[in-house]
Scaffold this active site. Structure first.
Site, PDB file in Angstrom:
ATOM      1  N   ASP A  42       0.862  -1.183   0.000  1.00 28.48           N
ATOM      2  CA  ASP A  42       0.000   0.000   0.000  1.00 28.48           C
ATOM      3  C   ASP A  42       0.898   1.232   0.000  1.00 28.48           C
ATOM      4  OD1 ASP A  42      -2.974   0.967   0.577  1.00 28.48           O
ATOM      5  OD2 ASP A  42      -1.603   2.246   1.697  1.00 28.48           O
ATOM      6  N   GLU A  44       1.062   5.683   0.231  1.00 29.14           N
ATOM      7  CA  GLU A  44       0.475   6.999   0.450  1.00 29.14           C
ATOM      8  C   GLU A  44       1.197   7.966  -0.479  1.00 29.14           C
ATOM      9  OE1 GLU A  44      -2.191   7.327   2.147  1.00 29.14           O
ATOM     10  OE2 GLU A  44      -2.118   5.315   3.034  1.00 29.14           O
ATOM     11  N   HIS A 183      -5.421   5.101   6.445  1.00 30.49           N
ATOM     12  CA  HIS A 183      -4.716   5.895   5.447  1.00 30.49           C
ATOM     13  C   HIS A 183      -3.241   6.069   5.794  1.00 30.49           C
ATOM     14  CE1 HIS A 183      -8.440   6.584   3.426  1.00 30.49           C
ATOM     15  NE2 HIS A 183      -8.959   7.240   4.440  1.00 30.49           N
ATOM     16  N   ASP A 188      -2.694  -0.026   6.362  1.00 31.30           N
ATOM     17  CA  ASP A 188      -3.609  -0.392   5.281  1.00 31.30           C
ATOM     18  C   ASP A 188      -3.170  -1.688   4.605  1.00 31.30           C
ATOM     19  OD1 ASP A 188      -4.820   1.918   6.001  1.00 31.30           O
ATOM     20  OD2 ASP A 188      -4.760   2.863   4.025  1.00 31.30           O
TER      21      ASP A 188
END
Length: 596
Positions: A42, A44, A183, A188
């Site tokens: 994952d 960001e 988030h 995540d």
């Protein structure tokens, strides 16, 4: 959660329990899922596009047979500023990444961590898009990863009765993940691991037990799809609209395509993986088609037919009448009201907005910039003089001039009303300035949730204002005739009246355009002007027309009226809002694929 490997000696003969067993080989069985090493990743980022944004955090978890083998997590210096919108969502600040390693240091370590594994992500195209862009920027060849998308798997094995959407948070709650998605990349990724294991359990009922079966699972057509292939017979290869109907003639689904035959045939192949669409195909008994002159006509007809029939398997565009508007009322002390209809009453309207929540957020953003009264009573001078008007707390805390108590005369209040009117009609700078001051202050104070609320209000207002200003500009043009080059060397032509597509046609290659334009204008639909920004067409139809006009090579042949946008309007800020806001939406992966 452990998934035991299937023994190589298991009988796979099709004859059932009494049939002669034939021992299969390991190659026949493929790689059991319990023996596959998955790396669940994952990211960001600072936005939604790899071309314009950068990675701020990478999180990955390596698992095999339901057992965690290791994890990888690090912040990344994006080499630029992190938008306040992203900070409000993720909590990742500029100070946090100041001393973080850059991508050229992080990428080789991640590639080594994931080497030889199957890559898994929620809405995998987002994460792999950024990782591929990073590899290209750093001079690395993208490894030939097998990529599994948990969004695609969830759409295949879960029904709408079980989950309303395939967002990561929704699936994590459904599968009772031990980690809540927040988030942040590593958290995540851990939640996605739990979702993956839950989906693998479900896949057992589909006889999917190997990696090879998992990869082909989403591509295999159902028996019902194979049986209904005859419905595509006779469909023409031309642009137009198609309608799936059941045995009673009820319209189940409406769609459009530049090639009707190819599009309709795709519904009966493995490329169609959406659960609801496969269900619809099982009910369909007929496909009716309407050939259109151009792709724009097909798009507009699709919207009109969806609004007319409201097919149960179309999700979007079914209820254009449910659009919301923000209205500045016409009365001695105007106020903002949320309404469902534009009227020819001299009021100023902002919108349309797709939901009441968005309308309330846009309303709140405007209230932050202009101290309009927020009470719902019809306030008149006579009512104030009699002292019969209801009062509220906002006047006491300075959020309203309290005209209900006579403390703010009509002339002073009119200044606020004029300011709100100016903002709604064009100059949105006061709303943006007020929101940015509050977002910056709340972010510095680490009050991220409140900053996110301000972000949502500003985004809702900018999008609504930009949309309304575009539509208003088109709606006030009595007639617009435009042409766009077609693939065969000719031209596509559209006649638009007060925002509504009144006629569409084509001009053959090397033909003189004037006779064709005159004939199309002469046979075009008569359109009566509508009230407010909505014009005489739905907002979606007008936006289809605007997209068509905005394509390369489009030319205006005739404009009866003035086509312009406000100098300080919201259109110039819409892309800025979308770029920043897309990153927050992409972080909440898998929020439903459009089904139209």
């Amino acid at each position: 959660m452990t998934h035991p490997a299937r023994p190589a000696s298991r009988d796979r003969a099709p004859g059932g329990p009494g049939a002669q067993g034939v021992q299969g080989t390991l190659d026949d069985l493929g790689t059991p899922l319990a023996d596959v090493t998955f790396v669940v990743v994952d990211l960001e980022t600072t936005g939604g596009s790899p071309a314009e944004s950068a990675i701020t955090e990478i999180g990955a978890v390596k698992v095999r047979g339901g057992v965690e083998l290791g994890d990888f997590g690090t912040l990344v210096d994006p080499g630029g500023e992190i938008p306040p919108f992203i900070t409000a969502l993720t909590g990742i600040t500029q100070q946090m990444v100041y001393a973080a390693p850059k991508m050229e240091q992080v990428l080789p370590a991640f590639l080594e961590f994931a080497r030889g594994c199957v890559l898994v992500a929620h809405n995998a195209s987002f994460d792999t898009g950024f990782l591929k862009a990073a590899c290209a920027a750093q001079g690395y060849a993208w490894p030939a990863f097998t990529v599994i998308d948990t969004v695609d798997l969830a759409r295949r094995v879960l029904t709408k009765d079980e989950v309303p959407n395939c967002k990561l948070g929704t699936l994590a709650r459904f599968f009772r993940s031990a980690t809540e998605p927040i988030h942040r990349a590593l958290a995540d990724a851990r939640a996605t691991v739990d979702v993956l294991h839950g989906l693998i359990e479900r896949l057992g009922s589909f006889n999917v037990t190997s990696l090879e079966e998992l990869k082909s699972f989403a591509k295999a057509p159902t028996p019902e799809q194979r049986r209904k292939r005859y419905l595509a017979d006779g469909v023409p290869s031309a642009p137009g609209v198609y309608l799936f109907e059941d045995e009673r003639g009820e319209v189940l689904y409406v769609g459009k395509s530049g090639d009707l035959r190819a599009r309709v045939r795709s519904y009966f192949t493995g490329s169609e993986t959406r659960h609801r669409v496969r269900e619809m195909v099982g009910l369909a008994e007929k496909v009716r088609t309407i050939v259109c002159a151009t792709g724009l006509e097909a798009e507009v007809r699709e919207l009109r037919l969806i609004a007319e029939h409201k097919p149960r398997y179309n999700r979007k565009s079914k209820f254009p009448e449910r659009a919301m508007w923000l209205k500045l009322t016409v009365e001695p002390f105007p106020r903002l009201s949320i309404v469902r209809e534009c009227k020819d009453d001299g009021a100023v309207y902002l919108g349309p907005l797709s939901s009441r929540r968005q309308a309330e957020e846009a309303q709140a953003a405007l209230h932050e910039a202009v101290p309009l009264r927020q009470c719902t009573q019809r306030l008149t001078l006579r009512l104030i003089e009699r002292g019969a008007a209801r009062t509220c707390l906002l006047g006491e805390i300075g959020r309203c001039g309290a005209p209900c108590e006579g403390r703010e005369p009509a002339t002073a209040y009119a200044v606020h009303a004029d300011s709100a009117r100016s903002i709604m009609q064009g100059d949105v700078r006061p709303v943006v300035a007020a929101a940015q001051v509050r977002i910056d202050r709340l972010t510095v104070e680490l009050r991220y949730e409140e900053a996110a609320a301000q972000r949502d209000r500003l985004a809702a207002f900018i999008r609504a204002a930009a949309r309304g200003q575009r539509l208003t500009a088109l709606a006030r043009i009595a007639q617009l005739v435009a042409a766009r080059p077609s693939f065969d060397g000719g031209w596509e032509v559209a006649v638009v009246r007060h925002g509504r597509l009144a006629a569409a046609g084509t001009i053959p290659p090397r033909a003189h355009p004037r006779p064709y334009l005159d004939a199309l204008v002469a046979t075009a639909e008569t359109v009566i002007p509508g009230p407010g920004p909505s014009g005489s067409a739905t907002a979606e139809e007008m936006e289809c027309v605007l997209r068509w006009l905005d394509t390369p090579g489009a030319r205006l042949a005739e404009v009866d009226g003035e086509w312009s946008s406000p100098a300080h309007g919201a259109e110039g800020l819409r892309q800025w809002i979308d770029n920043a806001y897309t990153g927050t939406e992409a972080a909440d992966r898998g929020g439903g694929r459009p089904l139209r």
